[in-house]
Design an enzyme around this catalytic site. Structure first.
Site, PDB file in Angstrom:
ATOM      1  N   THR A 181     -44.547   1.318  21.758  1.00  9.99           N
ATOM      2  CA  THR A 181     -44.329   1.976  23.044  1.00  9.99           C
ATOM      3  C   THR A 181     -45.154   1.304  24.134  1.00  9.99           C
ATOM      4  OG1 THR A 181     -43.961   4.060  21.872  1.00  9.99           O
ATOM      5  CG2 THR A 181     -44.314   4.188  24.235  1.00  9.99           C
TER       6      THR A 181
ATOM      7  N   LYS B 233     -47.419   1.317  14.938  1.00 11.69           N
ATOM      8  CA  LYS B 233     -46.231   1.947  15.525  1.00 11.69           C
ATOM      9  C   LYS B 233     -46.423   2.322  16.992  1.00 11.69           C
ATOM     10  CE  LYS B 233     -43.177   5.948  15.103  1.00 11.69           C
ATOM     11  NZ  LYS B 233     -42.861   7.180  14.355  1.00 11.69           N
TER      12      LYS B 233
ATOM     13  N   HIS C  96     -31.597   5.065  27.106  1.00  9.10           N
ATOM     14  CA  HIS C  96     -31.964   3.655  26.969  1.00  9.10           C
ATOM     15  C   HIS C  96     -30.836   2.856  26.326  1.00  9.10           C
ATOM     16  CE1 HIS C  96     -34.403   0.118  26.356  1.00  9.10           C
ATOM     17  NE2 HIS C  96     -34.226   0.179  25.051  1.00  9.10           N
TER      18      HIS C  96
ATOM     19  N   ARG D 247     -28.360   9.686   8.844  1.00  8.64           N
ATOM     20  CA  ARG D 247     -29.528  10.008   8.020  1.00  8.64           C
ATOM     21  C   ARG D 247     -30.139  11.360   8.397  1.00  8.64           C
ATOM     22  NH1 ARG D 247     -33.339   5.981   9.539  1.00  8.64           N
ATOM     23  NH2 ARG D 247     -34.628   6.504   7.759  1.00  8.64           N
TER      24      ARG D 247
ATOM     25  N   ARG E 290     -55.557  14.222  21.204  1.00 14.65           N
ATOM     26  CA  ARG E 290     -56.450  15.278  21.687  1.00 14.65           C
ATOM     27  C   ARG E 290     -56.347  16.536  20.820  1.00 14.65           C
ATOM     28  NH1 ARG E 290     -54.933  14.766  28.115  1.00 14.65           N
ATOM     29  NH2 ARG E 290     -56.011  12.782  28.518  1.00 14.65           N
TER      30      ARG E 290
ATOM     31  N   GLN F 291     -35.158  12.006  16.255  1.00 11.14           N
ATOM     32  CA  GLN F 291     -35.286  10.683  16.859  1.00 11.14           C
ATOM     33  C   GLN F 291     -34.312  10.476  18.021  1.00 11.14           C
ATOM     34  OE1 GLN F 291     -37.617   8.624  15.852  1.00 11.14           O
ATOM     35  NE2 GLN F 291     -38.250   9.614  13.969  1.00 11.14           N
TER      36      GLN F 291
END
Length: 283
Positions: free
Chosen positions: A203, A199, A145, A132, A259, A137
Site C-alpha cells: 500500500t 504486505k 481501481h 473463493r 494503535r 477483499q
C-alpha cells in the site's frame, strides 16, 4: 442532442490516433464499457449471489499460474516502456505525443496497447475473490481501481499512445511486478506466510506511485508543455482520488490497527491478564 452526437463523433473518429484505430478492442468504447459494466455487476451483485450457497473454489494452482503470468507481463511492460523512450530521449518535464510512424513511437504505441489488455485481464483478480468467497477483499477501492484503470488505458491507447502520460504505465507495471510476486507467494499456501511480512508496504508503494503520477502530470498544467491539458488534469485528478482512497485504506487497516493492538496489549499488561493467558495456554 444532435450537438452532443456530433461532438461524440468528432471526438471518437476525427481526433483519435489513426495508427491504433483498428487494434483489438480499441476501435470504439462499446466493448470496453460492456466489459467494465459486466465486471462491476458481477463483482458486487451477480457473483456473490451465485456463490452464496456454494463452497469456495480451490483455485490455488490457477492463481499461481495467473500471478506468475502477471509478473512476466509486468516485467515486459517495464522493459518496453523504458526502452521505448523513458530511458532514451523522453523528457520527464514535458514529452509531447509523437503521431509519426517512427519505429520508436510505434513501439511505445504497441506497449500501451499491451498495457490496456493487461488491465482487462487484471479484472480476474476480483473474479477469483468472488469464486473463493473472499468478499471482504472486494472493497469500493478495489472495484473502483480495477474498473477505472482499463478506461484510462483505453483513452491512452486510442488518443495518446505515447508521450508524457506513458510514465504512468511504466511505474504501474513496476509496482505490479512486486504486487503479483506477493500474490503468487501468498497463493502457494500458509507455509509462505513467514516470507510475506511486507504486505503493508504494498500500500505504501501504491501511495508513492500515485504521488509521482500526480506530480508528473500536474506540472503539465503550468509548464506550457504541448500535451493535452485536459488529459493531464484528468490523470492528476484520478491520481489524487487514488491517493485519498489508498491513504484512507492504509490509515484504517494499518495505522489504526497498530494503535488498537498496542492499546489492547497495554490494557492486558496493566490488568495483569497476560500472565494468566500464558498459564492457561500452558495447561
Amino acid at each position: 442532442m444532435s450537438g452532443i452526437v456530433e461532438w461524440y463523433k468528432d471526438l471518437m473518429y476525427n481526433r483519435n490516433d489513426p495508427r491504433t484505430n483498428d487494434w483489438f478492442l480499441v476501435s470504439g468504447p462499446g466493448p470496453l464499457l460492456m466489459i467494465v459494466v459486466s465486471y462491476v455487476y458481477f463483482s458486487i451483485s451477480a457473483g456473490p449471489r451465485y456463490m452464496r450457497d456454494k463452497k469456495p473454489y480451490d483455485l490455488r494452482n490457477v492463481m499461481i499460474v495467473y500471478n506468475f503470468s502477471q509478473v512476466l507481463a509486468s516485467m515486459y511492460l517495464v522493459y518496453e516502456g523504458l526502452n521505448s523512450g523513458w530511458l532514451g530521449d523522453y523528457n520527464f518535464y514535458c514529452q509531447p505525443v509523437d503521431y509519426s510512424n517512427d519505429p520508436q513511437a510505434l513501439r511505445m504505441c504497441r506497449a500501451v496497447h499491451v498495457y490496456f489488455l493487461c488491465k482487462l485481464v487484471e479484472l480476474l483478480d476480483t473474479v477469483f475473490f468472488v469464486l473463493r468467497k473472499k468478499n471482504r477483499q472486494i472493497s469500493g477501492l478495489h472495484v473502483y481501481h480495477h474498473g477505472m484503470m482499463p478506461i484510462c488505458a483505453w483513452i491512452g491507447c486510442r488518443f495518446l499512445p505515447n508521450g508524457h502520460g506513458t510514465l504512468l504505465g511504466v511505474i504501474n507495471a513496476f509496482i505490479h511486478v512486486i504486487m503479483y510476486t506477493y500474490y503468487m507467494l501468498s497463493s502457494m499456501g500458509p507455509h509462505m506466510n513467514k516470507y510475506l511480512w511486507w504486505k503493508r508496504h504494498l500500500t505504501s508503494l501504491q501511495l508513492i506511485q500515485f504521488s509521482i503520477i500526480f506530480a508528473h502530470n500536474a506540472q503539465v498544467l503550468f509548464n506550457g508543455c504541448d500535451y493535452p491539458k485536459v488529459i493531464a488534469f484528468l490523470l492528476s485528478l484520478n491520481a489524487a482520488i487514488f491517493i485519498y482512497m489508498f491513504g484512507s485504506f492504509y490509515v484504517e487497516n494499518y495505522t489504526k490497527a497498530d494503535r488498537r493492538a498496542k492499546a489492547k496489549e497495554s490494557d492486558g499488561l496493566s490488568n495483569g491478564t497476560s500472565g494468566v493467558t500464558v498459564d492457561k495456554k500452558a495447561e
